[in-house]
Design an enzyme around this catalytic site. Structure first.
Site, mmCIF file in Angstrom:
data_model
loop_
_atom_site.group_PDB
_atom_site.id
_atom_site.type_symbol
_atom_site.label_atom_id
_atom_site.label_comp_id
_atom_site.label_asym_id
_atom_site.label_seq_id
_atom_site.Cartn_x
_atom_site.Cartn_y
_atom_site.Cartn_z
ATOM 1 N N HIS A 283 54.429 41.722 71.089
ATOM 2 C CA HIS A 283 55.757 41.212 69.655
ATOM 3 C C HIS A 283 54.361 41.775 68.253
ATOM 4 O O HIS A 283 54.403 42.181 68.078
ATOM 5 C CB HIS A 283 55.791 39.587 69.888
ATOM 6 C CG HIS A 283 56.733 39.192 68.787
ATOM 7 N ND1 HIS A 283 57.796 40.147 67.996
ATOM 8 C CD2 HIS A 283 57.671 37.848 68.904
ATOM 9 C CE1 HIS A 283 58.192 39.121 67.379
ATOM 10 N NE2 HIS A 283 58.237 38.286 67.717
ATOM 11 N N HIS A 322 61.796 50.925 70.630
ATOM 12 C CA HIS A 322 62.614 49.332 69.744
ATOM 13 C C HIS A 322 63.555 49.577 70.466
ATOM 14 O O HIS A 322 64.291 50.040 71.927
ATOM 15 C CB HIS A 322 62.405 49.410 69.042
ATOM 16 C CG HIS A 322 62.945 47.541 68.383
ATOM 17 N ND1 HIS A 322 63.737 47.346 68.373
ATOM 18 C CD2 HIS A 322 61.451 47.740 67.533
ATOM 19 C CE1 HIS A 322 63.670 46.416 67.504
ATOM 20 N NE2 HIS A 322 62.247 46.285 67.478
ATOM 21 N N ASP A 378 55.355 49.194 63.129
ATOM 22 C CA ASP A 378 54.071 49.098 63.300
ATOM 23 C C ASP A 378 53.788 50.191 63.432
ATOM 24 O O ASP A 378 52.278 49.713 63.250
ATOM 25 C CB ASP A 378 53.674 47.915 63.982
ATOM 26 C CG ASP A 378 54.007 46.479 64.722
ATOM 27 O OD1 ASP A 378 54.539 45.802 63.924
ATOM 28 O OD2 ASP A 378 55.358 45.892 65.694
HETATM 29 N N1 ACO Z 1 55.666 55.676 74.384
HETATM 30 C C1 ACO Z 1 56.307 56.565 75.415
HETATM 31 N N2 ACO Z 1 56.991 56.218 76.387
HETATM 32 C C2 ACO Z 1 57.874 54.557 75.639
HETATM 33 C C3 ACO Z 1 57.749 53.757 74.779
HETATM 34 C C4 ACO Z 1 56.648 54.605 74.172
HETATM 35 N N3 ACO Z 1 56.311 53.708 72.820
HETATM 36 N N4 ACO Z 1 58.502 53.277 75.064
HETATM 37 C C5 ACO Z 1 59.254 52.922 76.261
HETATM 38 N N5 ACO Z 1 58.897 54.472 76.475
HETATM 39 C C6 ACO Z 1 59.834 55.191 78.127
HETATM 40 C C7 ACO Z 1 59.265 54.090 78.427
HETATM 41 O O1 ACO Z 1 58.830 54.587 79.533
HETATM 42 C C8 ACO Z 1 61.184 54.567 79.616
HETATM 43 O O2 ACO Z 1 60.784 55.767 80.385
HETATM 44 P P1 ACO Z 1 61.561 55.948 81.119
HETATM 45 O O3 ACO Z 1 63.147 56.026 81.389
HETATM 46 O O4 ACO Z 1 61.164 57.458 81.811
HETATM 47 O O5 ACO Z 1 60.927 55.025 82.435
HETATM 48 C C9 ACO Z 1 62.130 54.916 78.586
HETATM 49 O O6 ACO Z 1 61.424 54.727 77.439
HETATM 50 C C10 ACO Z 1 62.589 53.333 77.567
HETATM 51 O O7 ACO Z 1 61.630 52.397 77.554
HETATM 52 P P2 ACO Z 1 61.728 50.812 77.942
HETATM 53 O O8 ACO Z 1 60.541 50.270 77.992
HETATM 54 O O9 ACO Z 1 62.799 50.328 78.694
HETATM 55 O O10 ACO Z 1 61.899 50.383 76.749
HETATM 56 P P3 ACO Z 1 62.228 48.604 75.894
HETATM 57 O O11 ACO Z 1 63.365 48.723 74.910
HETATM 58 O O12 ACO Z 1 62.016 48.109 77.341
HETATM 59 O O13 ACO Z 1 60.513 48.724 75.474
HETATM 60 C C11 ACO Z 1 59.172 48.588 74.002
HETATM 61 C C12 ACO Z 1 61.184 48.574 74.199
HETATM 62 C C13 ACO Z 1 58.413 47.335 74.417
HETATM 63 C C14 ACO Z 1 58.721 47.989 72.597
HETATM 64 C C15 ACO Z 1 58.421 50.296 74.410
HETATM 65 O O14 ACO Z 1 59.296 50.639 73.750
HETATM 66 C C16 ACO Z 1 57.409 50.003 73.840
HETATM 67 O O15 ACO Z 1 56.264 49.566 74.150
HETATM 68 N N6 ACO Z 1 56.141 50.575 72.650
HETATM 69 C C17 ACO Z 1 55.251 50.441 72.501
HETATM 70 C C18 ACO Z 1 54.864 48.884 72.043
HETATM 71 C C19 ACO Z 1 55.178 48.647 70.850
HETATM 72 O O16 ACO Z 1 55.326 49.647 69.366
HETATM 73 N N7 ACO Z 1 56.137 47.170 70.341
HETATM 74 C C20 ACO Z 1 56.209 47.033 69.525
HETATM 75 C C21 ACO Z 1 57.516 46.959 68.800
HETATM 76 S S1 ACO Z 1 58.289 46.243 67.288
HETATM 77 C C22 ACO Z 1 57.859 44.466 66.936
HETATM 78 O O17 ACO Z 1 57.713 43.822 68.055
HETATM 79 C C23 ACO Z 1 58.289 43.805 65.856
#
Ligand code: ACO
Length: 458
Positions: A283, A322, A378
């Site tokens: 988060h 996101h 972020d």
């Molecule tokens: N880098 C590479 N691949 C990614 C990323 C990433 N940052 N984020 C998602 N993916 C991929 C996943 O591996 C998944 O691939 P697949 O379909 O082949 O399995 C697909 O994209 C969908 O991702 P999910 O994990 O289902 O997306 P979810 O909505 O659950 O997660 C999250 C969102 C947690 C923000 C994720 O994108 C992530 O971990 N990002 C990096 C951390 C980050 O920047 N967090 C800040 C968010 S903003 C905030 O909270 C203020």
């Protein structure tokens, strides 16, 4: 609002079709017509779906609230596909350009932009509540020298409930108003005290001649000078960053605020819970992870290899993706522009070039395009914070200061919502059925297991 009656349910939708959903239970062949309101059905309407009369009834199963609205809200609107964020209807771009944090906080909490006199009164109230009880200093002194500032913030904001016992009167509008002044006013002071403790410097008292962000910078960075001189570019940048973080509808910490607040506890305790939720790396901690990632990449020339490794599943591109935004996070666009202004004063953060190259390559890459992965808030915020001399541990603390107005607005909206009760989800129980207690060391046939079990003595 009461559940619509079946006759209301049968009312025609404006398009001439019925605003209802018909569900057929194939176990029984029975059909049920459920009202649709705001594109939702009520989970409680499913309870009538049973096989036997004494069944509990159908529930929905939704771990992590992927598709469940827990409240009706008028505070923040997000359209993740289009990359839209609005507070009380006002686009984030306009607020970031034209408003300041205290005005935006007023808007978020009260629902309307203030008039000039309302703003002056609001600013005066907030700024006269920036001081904290002297015992808070002793309290902060008790933390270990390397305590994380976010851990200190969570504890001290919770401790405020012991100083303001009137905060328990959550049904009294005047009392709520006072606690809101105190929370918005004191968060920067608590945050600054946590920082000064972690670097072993004396605490700096608020200077209410300064602006809200200017005073915060004063409490953080003042040394021996009589009057701290605030850099106007950094002051404005911090104000904009607070605006960008002010609310984000039902995110993890807002949900914690509402859930804990629904027990009718005082707002300081609920805010401590919200801040604890924000502390988590998924988060409020992601911008720090971006910096670690950029350090790990090291130089622009290493970017293609890093992106390749991400695509092979060897890690994530932090600051990308996101749960809600499937487009460029509108806050990231604003921060990217803001970064140029900040770097003119502080000097360019050398990691920016790596970040820009990462963004360029990722946005052209099929992997990221297909998954709709764009920079989030972020991706660039950590670079600005670092350039402004904030240590990485302070990043979630800065987020918490901005988000406080959102938390208290969500809390008050919850309290005034006649439909809300104590938050208490259901579960799908998959554990044992009834079984008899087994004395330590004794072996006995378990009622519900097919094998004999012995209770361990160690
Ligand atoms: N880098 C590479 N691949 C990614 C990323 C990433 N940052 N984020 C998602 N993916 C991929 C996943 O591996 C998944 O691939 P697949 O379909 O082949 O399995 C697909 O994209 C969908 O991702 P999910 O994990 O289902 O997306 P979810 O909505 O659950 O997660 C999250 C969102 C947690 C923000 C994720 O994108 C992530 O971990 N990002 C990096 C951390 C980050 O920047 N967090 C800040 C968010 S903003 C905030 O909270 C203020």
């Amino acid at each position: 609002m009461a559940n619509p009656t079946p006759s209301q349910a049968a009312e025609k939708h404006s398009s001439g079709t019925k605003s209802t959903l018909t569900i057929t239970d194939n176990r029984t062949g029975k059909s049920y017509e459920l009202p649709i309101e705001n594109d939702t059905i009520r989970a409680m309407d499913l309870r009538q779906i049973k096989v036997k009369d004494d069944d509990f009834g159908m529930m929905t199963y939704d771990p992590a609230f992927m598709n469940t609205a827990s409240c009706k809200s008028k505070i923040t609107f997000i359209d993740g596909d289009k990359g839209i964020l609005r507070y009380r209807g006002y686009p984030i771009e306009q607020l970031a350009e034209k408003s300041n944090y205290l005005e935006t906080a007023y808007l978020i909490i009260h629902g309307e932009l203030p008039t000039k006199s309302q703003y002056e009164e609001w600013e005066k109230r907030i700024m006269t509540h920036t001081l904290v009880h002297e015992n808070i200093k002793t309290f902060v002194d008790g933390f270990h020298y390397d305590a994380h500032p976010m851990g200190m913030l969570v504890s001290t904001v919770g401790a405020l409930s012991t100083f303001y016992t009137d905060a328990k009167n959550i049904k009294d509008a005047e009392s709520r108003k006072l606690q809101i002044y105190r929370l918005v006013g004191k968060m920067p002071t608590l945050a600054a005290f946590a920082y000064r403790h972690s670097v072993g410097r004396p605490y700096v008292y608020p200077d209410n001649e300064l602006s809200y962000p200017g005073n915060f910078l004063n409490m953080l960075f003042k040394m021996t000078e009589i009057k701290y001189k605030v850099n106007p570019v950094l002051e404005r940048a911090l104000d904009v960053l607070f605006i960008l973080h002010a609310d984000h509808e039902q995110n993890c910490s807002a949900n914690a605020m509402r859930s804990v607040g629904s027990s009718q506890v005082d707002p300081y305790s609920a805010t401590a819970a919200a801040a604890a939720a924000l502390y988590g790396p998924l988060h409020g901690g992601a911008n720090a992870e971006v910096l670690y990632m950029l350090d790990q990449i090291g130089s622009k020339s290493n970017v293609p290899a890093f992106v390749k490794a991400v695509k092979e599943g060897k890690g994530k591109l932090m600051g990308f993706g996101h749960r809600v935004y499937k487009n460029y996070d509108p806050r990231a666009k604003i921060i990217k522009k803001l970064a140029d202004e900040v770097f003119e004063v502080t000097g360019r953060n050398p990691k920016l070039d790596i970040a820009l190259e990462l963004e360029r390559i990722a946005l052209e890459d099929e992997y990221f395009i297909k998954r709709k992965l764009y920079p989030n808030v972020d991706f660039y915020s950590g670079l600005i914070y670092q350039a402004m001399a904030f240590p990485v541990d302070m990043f979630p603390v800065l987020f918490a200061i901005g988000r406080t107005c959102g938390w208290v607005a969500q809390w008050e909206e919850l309290l005034l919502d006649q439909e809300q009760k104590i938050a208490r989800p259901r579960q799908v129980y998959l554990g044992y059925g009834e079984r008899d207690y087994v004395m330590m060391g004794k072996s006995i046939g378990s009622l519900n297991c097919n094998r004999r079990t012995t209770r361990r003595t160690t």
